[in-house]
Scaffold this active site. Structure first.
Site, PDB file in Angstrom:
ATOM      1  N   LYS A  22       0.842  -1.215   0.000  1.00 53.44           N
ATOM      2  CA  LYS A  22       0.000   0.000   0.000  1.00 53.44           C
ATOM      3  C   LYS A  22       0.868   1.252   0.000  1.00 53.44           C
ATOM      4  O   LYS A  22       0.630   2.191  -0.762  1.00 53.44           O
ATOM      5  CB  LYS A  22      -0.905  -0.017   1.243  1.00 53.44           C
ATOM      6  CG  LYS A  22      -1.528   1.336   1.537  1.00 53.44           C
ATOM      7  CD  LYS A  22      -2.213   1.396   2.885  1.00 53.44           C
ATOM      8  CE  LYS A  22      -1.330   1.574   4.079  1.00 53.44           C
ATOM      9  NZ  LYS A  22      -1.167   2.912   4.648  1.00 53.44           N
ATOM     10  N   ASN A  23       1.893   1.279   0.863  1.00 47.29           N
ATOM     11  CA  ASN A  23       2.676   2.506   1.015  1.00 47.29           C
ATOM     12  C   ASN A  23       3.639   2.755  -0.140  1.00 47.29           C
ATOM     13  O   ASN A  23       4.324   3.769  -0.177  1.00 47.29           O
ATOM     14  CB  ASN A  23       3.415   2.501   2.354  1.00 47.29           C
ATOM     15  CG  ASN A  23       2.439   2.727   3.507  1.00 47.29           C
ATOM     16  OD1 ASN A  23       1.286   3.084   3.289  1.00 47.29           O
ATOM     17  ND2 ASN A  23       2.901   2.511   4.736  1.00 47.29           N
ATOM     18  N   CYS A 117      -4.553  13.063  14.114  1.00 49.45           N
ATOM     19  CA  CYS A 117      -4.404  11.674  13.690  1.00 49.45           C
ATOM     20  C   CYS A 117      -4.318  10.795  14.935  1.00 49.45           C
ATOM     21  O   CYS A 117      -3.815  11.237  15.973  1.00 49.45           O
ATOM     22  CB  CYS A 117      -3.131  11.546  12.860  1.00 49.45           C
ATOM     23  SG  CYS A 117      -2.689   9.864  12.423  1.00 49.45           S
ATOM     24  N   ARG A 122       1.656  14.342  13.446  1.00 49.38           N
ATOM     25  CA  ARG A 122       1.926  14.143  12.031  1.00 49.38           C
ATOM     26  C   ARG A 122       1.782  15.400  11.163  1.00 49.38           C
ATOM     27  O   ARG A 122       0.981  15.443  10.232  1.00 49.38           O
ATOM     28  CB  ARG A 122       1.059  13.007  11.476  1.00 49.38           C
ATOM     29  CG  ARG A 122       1.233  11.713  12.241  1.00 49.38           C
ATOM     30  CD  ARG A 122       0.515  10.576  11.605  1.00 49.38           C
ATOM     31  NE  ARG A 122       1.176  10.127  10.393  1.00 49.38           N
ATOM     32  CZ  ARG A 122       0.651   9.248   9.552  1.00 49.38           C
ATOM     33  NH1 ARG A 122      -0.539   8.764   9.799  1.00 49.38           N
ATOM     34  NH2 ARG A 122       1.303   8.871   8.487  1.00 49.38           N
ATOM     35  N   ASP A 307       5.387   0.465  11.932  1.00 46.53           N
ATOM     36  CA  ASP A 307       4.150  -0.144  11.444  1.00 46.53           C
ATOM     37  C   ASP A 307       4.004  -1.611  11.860  1.00 46.53           C
ATOM     38  O   ASP A 307       2.989  -2.244  11.556  1.00 46.53           O
ATOM     39  CB  ASP A 307       4.068  -0.034   9.913  1.00 46.53           C
ATOM     40  CG  ASP A 307       3.803   1.392   9.464  1.00 46.53           C
ATOM     41  OD1 ASP A 307       3.439   2.225  10.309  1.00 46.53           O
ATOM     42  OD2 ASP A 307       3.970   1.681   8.262  1.00 46.53           O
ATOM     43  N   ARG A 399      -8.216  -0.388   5.378  1.00 41.17           N
ATOM     44  CA  ARG A 399      -7.437   0.662   4.721  1.00 41.17           C
ATOM     45  C   ARG A 399      -6.145   0.108   4.141  1.00 41.17           C
ATOM     46  O   ARG A 399      -5.637   0.623   3.147  1.00 41.17           O
ATOM     47  CB  ARG A 399      -7.060   1.760   5.728  1.00 41.17           C
ATOM     48  CG  ARG A 399      -8.216   2.581   6.174  1.00 41.17           C
ATOM     49  CD  ARG A 399      -7.730   3.693   7.044  1.00 41.17           C
ATOM     50  NE  ARG A 399      -6.731   4.493   6.327  1.00 41.17           N
ATOM     51  CZ  ARG A 399      -6.152   5.557   6.812  1.00 41.17           C
ATOM     52  NH1 ARG A 399      -6.451   5.967   8.022  1.00 41.17           N
ATOM     53  NH2 ARG A 399      -5.266   6.232   6.106  1.00 41.17           N
TER      54      ARG A 399
HETATM   55  C1  EPZ Z   1       4.782   6.885   6.391  1.00 43.84           C
HETATM   56  O1  EPZ Z   1       4.048   7.953   6.969  1.00 43.84           O
HETATM   57  C2  EPZ Z   1       3.821   5.727   6.262  1.00 43.84           C
HETATM   58  N1  EPZ Z   1       2.724   6.112   5.383  1.00 43.84           N
HETATM   59  C3  EPZ Z   1       3.326   5.305   7.643  1.00 43.84           C
HETATM   60  O2  EPZ Z   1       2.515   4.157   7.491  1.00 43.84           O
HETATM   61  C4  EPZ Z   1       4.540   4.953   8.519  1.00 43.84           C
HETATM   62  O3  EPZ Z   1       4.096   4.664   9.818  1.00 43.84           O
HETATM   63  C5  EPZ Z   1       5.515   6.120   8.558  1.00 43.84           C
HETATM   64  O4  EPZ Z   1       5.884   6.506   7.204  1.00 43.84           O
HETATM   65  C6  EPZ Z   1       6.796   5.813   9.306  1.00 43.84           C
HETATM   66  O5  EPZ Z   1       7.426   4.702   8.733  1.00 43.84           O
HETATM   67  C7  EPZ Z   1       2.869   6.044   4.072  1.00 43.84           C
HETATM   68  O6  EPZ Z   1       3.907   5.671   3.550  1.00 43.84           O
HETATM   69  C8  EPZ Z   1       1.687   6.393   3.247  1.00 43.84           C
HETATM   70  P1  EPZ Z   1       6.933  10.234   8.369  1.00 43.84           P
HETATM   71  P2  EPZ Z   1       4.641   9.419   6.965  1.00 43.84           P
HETATM   72  O7  EPZ Z   1       6.766  11.522   7.638  1.00 43.84           O
HETATM   73  O8  EPZ Z   1       5.453   9.610   5.761  1.00 43.84           O
HETATM   74  C9  EPZ Z   1       7.348  13.558  11.769  1.00 43.84           C
HETATM   75  C10 EPZ Z   1       0.663   2.761   7.973  1.00 43.84           C
HETATM   76  O9  EPZ Z   1       0.205   2.211   9.008  1.00 43.84           O
HETATM   77  N2  EPZ Z   1       7.160  14.550  10.691  1.00 43.84           N
HETATM   78  O10 EPZ Z   1       8.076   9.368   8.005  1.00 43.84           O
HETATM   79  O11 EPZ Z   1       3.496  10.335   7.202  1.00 43.84           O
HETATM   80  C11 EPZ Z   1       6.081  12.718  11.981  1.00 43.84           C
HETATM   81  O12 EPZ Z   1       5.154  13.398  12.787  1.00 43.84           O
HETATM   82  C12 EPZ Z   1       1.188   4.180   8.013  1.00 43.84           C
HETATM   83  O13 EPZ Z   1       0.666   2.217   6.871  1.00 43.84           O
HETATM   84  C13 EPZ Z   1       7.253  15.889  10.986  1.00 43.84           C
HETATM   85  O14 EPZ Z   1       7.476  16.288  12.139  1.00 43.84           O
HETATM   86  O15 EPZ Z   1       5.574   9.392   8.231  1.00 43.84           O
HETATM   87  C14 EPZ Z   1       6.644  11.474  12.576  1.00 43.84           C
HETATM   88  O16 EPZ Z   1       6.825  11.657  13.951  1.00 43.84           O
HETATM   89  C15 EPZ Z   1       0.850   4.944   9.228  1.00 43.84           C
HETATM   90  N3  EPZ Z   1       7.070  16.799   9.974  1.00 43.84           N
HETATM   91  C16 EPZ Z   1       8.001  11.315  11.892  1.00 43.84           C
HETATM   92  O17 EPZ Z   1       8.310  12.623  11.368  1.00 43.84           O
HETATM   93  C17 EPZ Z   1       6.804  16.402   8.692  1.00 43.84           C
HETATM   94  O18 EPZ Z   1       6.657  17.265   7.808  1.00 43.84           O
HETATM   95  C18 EPZ Z   1       8.035  10.313  10.741  1.00 43.84           C
HETATM   96  O19 EPZ Z   1       6.919  10.529   9.921  1.00 43.84           O
HETATM   97  C19 EPZ Z   1       6.731  15.030   8.399  1.00 43.84           C
HETATM   98  C20 EPZ Z   1       6.915  14.116   9.428  1.00 43.84           C
END
Ligand code: EPZ
Length: 420
Positions: A22-23, A117, A122, A307, A399
């Protein structure tokens, strides 16, 4: 609303296939906006988030066609409405992945801010800062981000303050059509990022280093159509490996990428499972004896995936000793712990740490899924609990898992989808 009814206590045995990731499919679909030509994506999982992304692409003006063999054809001949509306972003945060492609292709984008969320704040500030570095003007209005780059984007050096997966993907998609060279530092190394880069290269992009923390992109003036097969879902595969271990079963997880699962596999072996490669793309999981406690700390790839943390916690409830589970990626990803405790688990939460003492006999209960991976954790707990477990709000699991109850039933689980 639908629920899962699970009768626990069955060892899972047999072969269980893994779907496309999915991701990986979500950014690949967003990437289709970068060209007016058709893109064919194979091995698209039939899950709800993919339908949401398809609706988003249609809203923007692309033609989207799902075929029965799991292939998706997207043709974004024109970008009529460069926008990700609130209705879609609030159901799926990954909708913000269209920001980069829209800016690159149309020179403007209007993307709703995601809002709260279940697993943490996030924000998308890192995506926005990077787009500004590429020359976009960004402002916020009525809950929307308005990004504009009427003269196009310009390549530059971007160093992420922290590693972000979709942030890296979003910026990659913006940079491929920017003028000149972009150097992305502290980039996410997730296989999904490398898979996206592979698709973009097939579309004519010039990218080096995807899958490492430094990615170099040389902008090109246009991209063309391409055909690509999405990588297997490592989180679904990992969930099945845990299902085999927790039920002391004998499962053959097929169509996976063992090289994407090394952190989980070594942890499961430490916890007492036996995992062997059983031919190309297949892992066999068995459990010769009891489970032993093993500490886990979530990290960016190639570390232990956040995850898979919830699913691992279900397993830890059955392990002898104290397992310390530390969540470092998201600040609020322990909602499943409270539900596991209602089933009899001994878990103490201290900030970002969960202290799980086991083994504890779990008993079936009515539990509520709070997010996608939390629901998977409750299903796993239901598989070993005595008696009947009812998991509510299974739309969360839909999802990201393709017909999970059918896949688990075929290897012996007593699980049914019922209307509440
Ligand atoms: C991706 O989310 C995945 N989603 C998530 O999968 C996964 O848990 C996550 O990466 C971590 O591996 C998809 O790929 C669609 P991040 P993403 O930006 O990209 C902080 C699932 O269950 N951050 O790597 O949104 C954030 O808050 C899902 O399939 C900022 O502060 O995660 C987090 O603490 C859920 N500012 C950390 O970084 C930003 O602009 C990592 O988040 C972006 C992120």
């Amino acid at each position: 609303m639908e629920q899962f009814l699970i009768e626990g206590g069955v060892r899972l045995e047999g072969e269980i296939p893994v779907s496309g990731a999915k991701n990986s499919a979500l950014p690949a679909m967003a990437a289709c906006l970068l060209t007016r030509e058709a893109v064919l994506l194979h091995r698209i999982p039939q899950v709800r988030d993919i339908c949401t992304m398809a609706r988003l692409l249609e809203h923007i003006g692309a033609g989207v066609e799902f075929r029965e063999d799991g292939t998706l054809r997207v043709e974004a001949h024109q970008v009529a409405v460069p926008e990700a509306p609130y209705e879609l972003v609030k159901t799926m945060r990954a909708s913000s992945l269209v920001l980069g492609p829209l800016l690159a292709r149309a020179g403007r984008a209007r993307v709703s801010l995601p809002g709260g969320c279940a697993i943490g704040a996030r924000p998308i500030n890192l995506h926005l800062e990077a787009m500004e570095r590429l020359g976009a003007r960004i402002r916020q209005e009525h809950g929307y981000i308005i990004a504009e780059a009427p003269e196009g984007l310009r390549g530059t050096l971007i160093t992420f303050d922290r590693i972000t997966v979709t942030g890296t993907e979003d910026v990659l998609m913006a940079a491929v059509l920017a003028e000149g060279e972009t150097l992305l530092e502290n980039a996410a190394r997730e296989p999904e990022v490398a898979d996206l880069a592979e698709l973009l290269v097939k579309m004519g992009a010039r990218i080096e280093g995807a899958g490492t923390s430094t990615i170099r992109v040389r902008g090109v003036s246009r991209l063309h159509g391409a055909e690509h097969t999405i990588i297997p879902d490592r989180i679904e595969a990992g969930t099945f490996l845990i299902a085999g271990a927790i039920t002391a079963g004998d499962l053959l997880v097929t169509g996976c990428r063992p090289d994407h699962l090394t952190a989980l596999v070594s942890k499961l072996i430490q916890a007492g499972a036996e995992i062997t490669e059983a031919g190309p793309g297949a892992l066999r999981v068995r459990r010769p004896g009891g489970l032993l406690a093993a500490d886990v700390t979530t990290e960016e790839y190639p570390g232990f995936a956040t995850d898979l943390q919830a699913q691992y916690m279900a397993l830890a409830t059955q392990a002898e000793g104290v397992s310390l589970i530390t969540e470092t990626i998201f600040e609020n990803r322990f909602m499943h712990a409270l539900e596991l405790m209602r089933m009899g688990a001994d878990i103490r939460i201290e900030g970002r740490r969960a202290i799980v003492t086991g083994p504890r006999e779990l008993t079936g209960a009515a539990v509520i899924a709070s997010d996608l991976r939390a629901s998977a954790s409750l299903v796993l707990a239901g598989l070993v609990a005595r008696g009947e477990t009812v998991v509510d709000r299974v739309y969360h699991i839909d999802r990201g898992y393709e017909r999970i109850e059918e896949k688990l039933s075929r290897v012996g689980a007593r699980i049914r989808r019922i209307a509440a």
